[in-house]
Design a protein around this motif. Structure first.
Motif, PDB file in Angstrom:
ATOM      1  N   PHE A   1     -18.763  -7.666 -11.263  1.00 13.53           N
ATOM      2  CA  PHE A   1     -18.107  -7.157 -10.043  1.00 13.53           C
ATOM      3  C   PHE A   1     -18.532  -7.785  -8.672  1.00 13.53           C
ATOM      4  CE2 PHE A   1     -21.909  -4.933 -10.637  1.00 13.53           C
ATOM      5  CZ  PHE A   1     -22.365  -4.787  -9.395  1.00 13.53           C
ATOM      6  N   VAL A   2     -17.662  -7.781  -7.820  1.00 14.77           N
ATOM      7  CA  VAL A   2     -18.084  -8.151  -6.415  1.00 14.77           C
ATOM      8  C   VAL A   2     -17.821  -6.867  -5.509  1.00 14.77           C
ATOM      9  CG1 VAL A   2     -15.834  -9.119  -5.838  1.00 14.77           C
ATOM     10  CG2 VAL A   2     -17.809  -9.637  -4.599  1.00 14.77           C
ATOM     11  N   ILE A   3     -19.097  -6.736  -4.389  1.00 13.78           N
ATOM     12  CA  ILE A   3     -18.754  -5.783  -3.305  1.00 13.78           C
ATOM     13  C   ILE A   3     -19.111  -6.450  -2.093  1.00 13.78           C
ATOM     14  CG2 ILE A   3     -19.741  -3.656  -2.333  1.00 13.78           C
ATOM     15  CD1 ILE A   3     -20.581  -2.850  -5.259  1.00 13.78           C
ATOM     16  N   ARG A   4     -18.031  -6.530  -1.227  1.00 13.36           N
ATOM     17  CA  ARG A   4     -18.484  -7.144   0.196  1.00 13.36           C
ATOM     18  C   ARG A   4     -18.449  -5.807   1.263  1.00 13.36           C
ATOM     19  NH1 ARG A   4     -14.330 -11.024  -1.821  1.00 13.36           N
ATOM     20  NH2 ARG A   4     -15.535 -12.690  -2.849  1.00 13.36           N
ATOM     21  N   LEU A   5     -19.562  -5.981   2.100  1.00 13.91           N
ATOM     22  CA  LEU A   5     -19.836  -5.033   3.210  1.00 13.91           C
ATOM     23  C   LEU A   5     -19.713  -5.768   4.653  1.00 13.91           C
ATOM     24  CD1 LEU A   5     -22.606  -3.331   1.052  1.00 13.91           C
ATOM     25  CD2 LEU A   5     -20.422  -2.684   1.394  1.00 13.91           C
ATOM     26  N   PRO A   6     -18.909  -5.613   5.178  1.00 14.23           N
ATOM     27  CA  PRO A   6     -18.726  -6.259   6.758  1.00 14.23           C
ATOM     28  C   PRO A   6     -19.853  -5.690   7.608  1.00 14.23           C
ATOM     29  CG  PRO A   6     -16.950  -4.978   6.439  1.00 14.23           C
ATOM     30  CD  PRO A   6     -17.843  -4.779   5.148  1.00 14.23           C
ATOM     31  N   ASP A   7     -20.271  -6.671   8.577  1.00 18.86           N
ATOM     32  CA  ASP A   7     -21.109  -5.998   9.411  1.00 18.86           C
ATOM     33  C   ASP A   7     -20.634  -4.910  10.428  1.00 18.86           C
ATOM     34  OD1 ASP A   7     -23.184  -7.609   8.702  1.00 18.86           O
ATOM     35  OD2 ASP A   7     -22.994  -8.926  10.363  1.00 18.86           O
ATOM     36  N   ARG A   8     -19.128  -5.264  10.470  1.00 14.58           N
ATOM     37  CA  ARG A   8     -18.424  -4.278  11.498  1.00 14.58           C
ATOM     38  C   ARG A   8     -17.601  -3.628  10.360  1.00 14.58           C
ATOM     39  NH1 ARG A   8     -18.437  -4.766  16.868  1.00 14.58           N
ATOM     40  NH2 ARG A   8     -16.460  -3.628  16.967  1.00 14.58           N
ATOM     41  N   TRP A   9     -17.992  -2.300  10.310  1.00 18.85           N
ATOM     42  CA  TRP A   9     -17.261  -1.416   9.383  1.00 18.85           C
ATOM     43  C   TRP A   9     -16.398  -0.424   9.882  1.00 18.85           C
ATOM     44  CZ3 TRP A   9     -19.577   3.676   7.153  1.00 18.85           C
ATOM     45  CH2 TRP A   9     -18.619   4.022   5.940  1.00 18.85           C
ATOM     46  N   ASN A  10     -15.131  -0.076   9.438  1.00 19.74           N
ATOM     47  CA  ASN A  10     -14.381   0.860   9.934  1.00 19.74           C
ATOM     48  C   ASN A  10     -14.490   2.204   9.302  1.00 19.74           C
ATOM     49  OD1 ASN A  10     -12.961   0.577   7.625  1.00 19.74           O
ATOM     50  ND2 ASN A  10     -11.072  -0.177   8.577  1.00 19.74           N
ATOM     51  N   GLY A  11     -15.303   2.353   8.269  1.00 16.75           N
ATOM     52  CA  GLY A  11     -15.561   3.590   7.571  1.00 16.75           C
ATOM     53  C   GLY A  11     -14.829   3.838   6.388  1.00 16.75           C
ATOM     54  N   GLY A  12     -14.093   2.768   6.088  1.00 18.53           N
ATOM     55  CA  GLY A  12     -13.201   2.805   4.718  1.00 18.53           C
ATOM     56  C   GLY A  12     -13.611   1.896   3.607  1.00 18.53           C
ATOM     57  N   LEU A  13     -13.242   1.890   2.291  1.00 20.59           N
ATOM     58  CA  LEU A  13     -13.713   1.142   1.228  1.00 20.59           C
ATOM     59  C   LEU A  13     -12.150   0.885   0.314  1.00 20.59           C
ATOM     60  CD1 LEU A  13     -15.361   0.250  -0.953  1.00 20.59           C
ATOM     61  CD2 LEU A  13     -15.552   2.488  -1.979  1.00 20.59           C
ATOM     62  N   VAL A  14     -12.018  -0.302   0.053  1.00 22.26           N
ATOM     63  CA  VAL A  14     -10.882  -0.934  -0.588  1.00 22.26           C
ATOM     64  C   VAL A  14     -11.297  -1.168  -2.088  1.00 22.26           C
ATOM     65  CG1 VAL A  14      -8.797  -2.397  -0.836  1.00 22.26           C
ATOM     66  CG2 VAL A  14      -9.290  -1.204   1.325  1.00 22.26           C
ATOM     67  N   VAL A  15     -10.690  -0.674  -3.083  1.00 24.21           N
ATOM     68  CA  VAL A  15     -11.107  -1.018  -4.568  1.00 24.21           C
ATOM     69  C   VAL A  15      -9.804  -1.483  -5.260  1.00 24.21           C
ATOM     70  CG1 VAL A  15     -12.076  -0.250  -6.641  1.00 24.21           C
ATOM     71  CG2 VAL A  15     -12.795   0.979  -4.526  1.00 24.21           C
ATOM     72  N   THR A  16     -10.081  -2.602  -5.958  1.00 28.47           N
ATOM     73  CA  THR A  16      -9.114  -3.302  -6.895  1.00 28.47           C
ATOM     74  C   THR A  16      -9.673  -3.806  -7.946  1.00 28.47           C
ATOM     75  OG1 THR A  16      -7.284  -4.614  -6.716  1.00 28.47           O
ATOM     76  CG2 THR A  16      -9.222  -5.637  -5.770  1.00 28.47           C
ATOM     77  N   GLY A  17      -8.699  -4.072  -9.043  1.00 26.50           N
ATOM     78  CA  GLY A  17      -9.241  -4.956 -10.117  1.00 26.50           C
ATOM     79  C   GLY A  17      -8.465  -6.051 -10.187  1.00 26.50           C
ATOM     80  N   ALA A  18      -8.670  -7.072 -11.532  1.00 26.45           N
ATOM     81  CA  ALA A  18      -8.053  -8.403 -11.538  1.00 26.45           C
ATOM     82  C   ALA A  18      -6.686  -8.109 -12.119  1.00 26.45           C
ATOM     83  CB  ALA A  18      -9.133  -9.069 -12.317  1.00 26.45           C
ATOM     84  N   PRO A  19      -5.787  -8.883 -11.523  1.00 25.94           N
ATOM     85  CA  PRO A  19      -4.342  -8.809 -12.184  1.00 25.94           C
ATOM     86  C   PRO A  19      -4.369  -9.713 -13.272  1.00 25.94           C
ATOM     87  CG  PRO A  19      -4.411 -10.460 -10.378  1.00 25.94           C
ATOM     88  CD  PRO A  19      -5.849  -9.751 -10.377  1.00 25.94           C
ATOM     89  N   GLY A  20      -3.534  -9.796 -14.264  1.00 23.52           N
ATOM     90  CA  GLY A  20      -3.426 -10.606 -15.581  1.00 23.52           C
ATOM     91  C   GLY A  20      -4.478 -10.312 -16.310  1.00 23.52           C
ATOM     92  N   THR A  21      -5.127 -11.313 -16.690  1.00 24.23           N
ATOM     93  CA  THR A  21      -6.498 -11.454 -17.288  1.00 24.23           C
ATOM     94  C   THR A  21      -7.553 -12.461 -16.604  1.00 24.23           C
ATOM     95  OG1 THR A  21      -5.729 -13.460 -18.484  1.00 24.23           O
ATOM     96  CG2 THR A  21      -5.352 -11.330 -19.690  1.00 24.23           C
ATOM     97  N   ARG A  22      -7.300 -12.494 -15.297  1.00 23.18           N
ATOM     98  CA  ARG A  22      -8.160 -13.013 -14.226  1.00 23.18           C
ATOM     99  C   ARG A  22      -9.356 -12.274 -13.917  1.00 23.18           C
ATOM    100  NH1 ARG A  22      -4.467 -16.627 -10.467  1.00 23.18           N
ATOM    101  NH2 ARG A  22      -2.355 -16.489 -11.408  1.00 23.18           N
ATOM    102  N   ARG A  23     -10.166 -12.580 -13.075  1.00 21.31           N
ATOM    103  CA  ARG A  23     -11.561 -12.169 -12.887  1.00 21.31           C
ATOM    104  C   ARG A  23     -11.780 -11.473 -11.601  1.00 21.31           C
ATOM    105  NH1 ARG A  23     -11.588 -16.923 -15.314  1.00 21.31           N
ATOM    106  NH2 ARG A  23     -12.159 -18.277 -13.475  1.00 21.31           N
ATOM    107  N   GLN A  24     -12.596 -11.340 -10.963  1.00 20.66           N
ATOM    108  CA  GLN A  24     -13.144 -10.605 -10.078  1.00 20.66           C
ATOM    109  C   GLN A  24     -12.809 -10.980  -8.429  1.00 20.66           C
ATOM    110  OE1 GLN A  24     -15.449 -11.377 -12.028  1.00 20.66           O
ATOM    111  NE2 GLN A  24     -17.280 -12.123 -10.871  1.00 20.66           N
TER     112      GLN A  24
END
Length: 474
Positions: free
Chosen positions: A132-155
């Motif tokens: 997995f990869v998680i990215r946390l920006p310094d300037r946060w707007n209070g939200g979170l977006v989650v996704t998965g890899a399309p096809g058989t690709r990777r994170q």
């Protein structure tokens, strides 16, 4: 457009260095079944005032077997290209040239993996799935977006499509490899259907963990969490909103794969394409099966790069007893073999297969019973997932479940499965990405401000303007 350009192709853990990158002029697209204008909620005061990469030492992703944390000056692909923190090769072919992406988003990136017994993902040299990869920006707007890899690709595969834009808005971002990757993904799991079923479990696992990581970083849990994705990750979006709606506030489904127990599904639409490959079906047979007549110019390409491969690996996942010798223990050890269809699939008849096959598909089947707002987009020239047997059907399923008020469905005229094909056919196609970005904006307004998106409609192909970067839903 080669998804593995610049990295060795691995089949069951063996690196295939020096393999040809093109087959009769076609890039290897085995990995894919292949602008935002409004900010999310205001950031909590503590998050606005925190310094660059504050609280980095407190980050411990719950349940992770391994993690590595880095404080970076730019979390977007503009800053990460050429570094271990993204993989531009795994994004190849998904976006059109000229796509405008933001940059300059400092923050923290966490890379890691959850406990898993399969080893198909060699990213970072870990040879470990559930990365997995998680990215946390310094300037946060209070939200979170989650996704998965399309096809058989990777994170990292949707970094350009999704991560860059939502990070620039201030969202935290999390993506998973789904727990198994590559053309041999079907070798994971003990029983038929287990590998795809794991995809859903891994998204849920990451969502729960990412919410806790967000709380560690900013001192508060996300106010809004959105699930989204393209192709197989569009399917993941549908499944999560049907089965885990309490984790999310809404989602955007970009041409999600439709799995239903009785059909339609990939195993009912793709066999005719294999039959055509072997001269046992005509173009008119494809039209009768739901493929848009206007997409004929894309069929030779999909015949060489998509159809046979997709049918054989998903048939091996859900119905391995049909032809144990093809693909067998691997989809192939060379590019040519990976792309080659199984001749037996030309006569595959899903309806005639044993009930055990439908039970395997039932593990991952969709119902249409969404529990949170969902926006679906699909191109009318999709030559891998025909819109007539996919999103048209899913929209009816949602309505039949009495959930139509939670759903919006936009058909993108001139859109096809991967935006990279626009560069080859700019006079016939249009990229879906700008429509997706507009849809995500519409979703956040719907959820956060109560502004309903436009009614279901077809988004006409524009005659001019910046087709690559603009799309209005109205």
């Amino acid at each position: 457009m080669h998804p593995f350009r610049g990295v060795p192709l691995r089949v069951r853990g063996v690196a295939l260095r020096g393999v040809a990158l093109r087959v009769r002029g076609v890039p290897l697209l085995a990995a894919l079944l292949t602008g935002l204008t409004v900010l999310g909620p205001a950031a909590p005061a503590g998050a606005r005032d925190s310094g660059h990469c504050a609280r980095q030492h407190r980050l411990d992703v719950p349940g992770a077997a391994h993690q590595e944390t880095a404080c970076l000056p730019d979390l977007t692909t503009a800053g990460l290209a050429g570094t271990p923190y993204t993989d531009m090769a795994d994004q190849a072919g998904l976006s059109a040239k000229g796509t405008a992406n933001p940059s300059g988003v400092p923050g923290i990136q966490i890379d890691g993996y959850f406990p898993d017994g399969s080893r198909l993902n060699a990213t970072h040299g870990w040879a470990h799935d559930a990365q997995f990869v998680i990215r946390l920006p310094d300037r946060w707007n209070g939200g979170l977006v989650v996704t998965g890899a399309p096809g058989t690709r990777r994170q990292y595969s949707t970094d350009t499509l999704i991560s860059d834009q939502v990070l620039a808005q201030g969202f935290a971002y999390a993506a998973t490899d789904k727990g198994n990757t590559g053309p041999d993904f079907f070798t994971d799991g003990r029983e038929p259907g287990d590998a795809v079923a794991e995809w859903n479990r891994r998204v849920t696992e990451l969502t729960v963990a990412a919410k806790k990581a967000v709380r560690q970083r900013y001192g508060t849990a996300p106010r809004r969490t959105y699930m989204t994705g393209i192709s197989n990750a569009g399917y993941l979006t549908r499944w999560q909103l049907e089965n885990r709606p309490e984790l999310y506030d809404g989602g955007v489904d970009w041409e999600g794969v439709l799995w239903t127990t009785r059909g339609p599904n990939l195993l009912t639409s793709l066999p005719v394409t294999v039959a055509r490959h072997f001269g046992a079906a005509s173009d008119e047979d494809l039209v009768d099966a739901g493929f848009a007549p206007g997409s004929r110019f894309l069929w030779p390409y999909h015949d060489r790069a998509y159809w046979g491969l997709t049918q054989k690996i998903f048939r091996a996942e859900f119905d391995p007893s049909y032809d144990p010798g093809c693909p067998g223990a691997t989809a192939g050890s060379t590019v040519e073999r990976i792309l080659a269809p199984c001749a037996s699939d030309a006569s595959y008849d899903y309806a005639a297969r044993p009930a055990s096959v439908r039970r395997a598909v039932a593990k991952v089947a969709l119902t249409g019973r969404i529990g949170k707002p969902l926006i679906t987009l699909h191109g009318d020239l999709d030559a891998l997932l025909p819109i007539a047997t996919d999103s048209d059907v899913y929209a009816r399923m949602v309505d039949d479940r009495g959930r139509g008020a939670l759903h919006r469905y936009y058909t993108v005229a001139g859109g096809t499965h991967t935006d990279g094909l626009y560069d080859t056919y700019p006079d016939r196609l249009r990229p879906i990405l700008p429509c997706y970005r507009s849809a995500f904006t519409a979703l956040t307004r719907w959820v956060e401000a109560g502004v309903a998106p436009p009614a279901d409609r077809t988004l006409a192909r524009p005659a001019g303007g910046d087709v690559v970067n603009s799309c209005a839903l109205r």
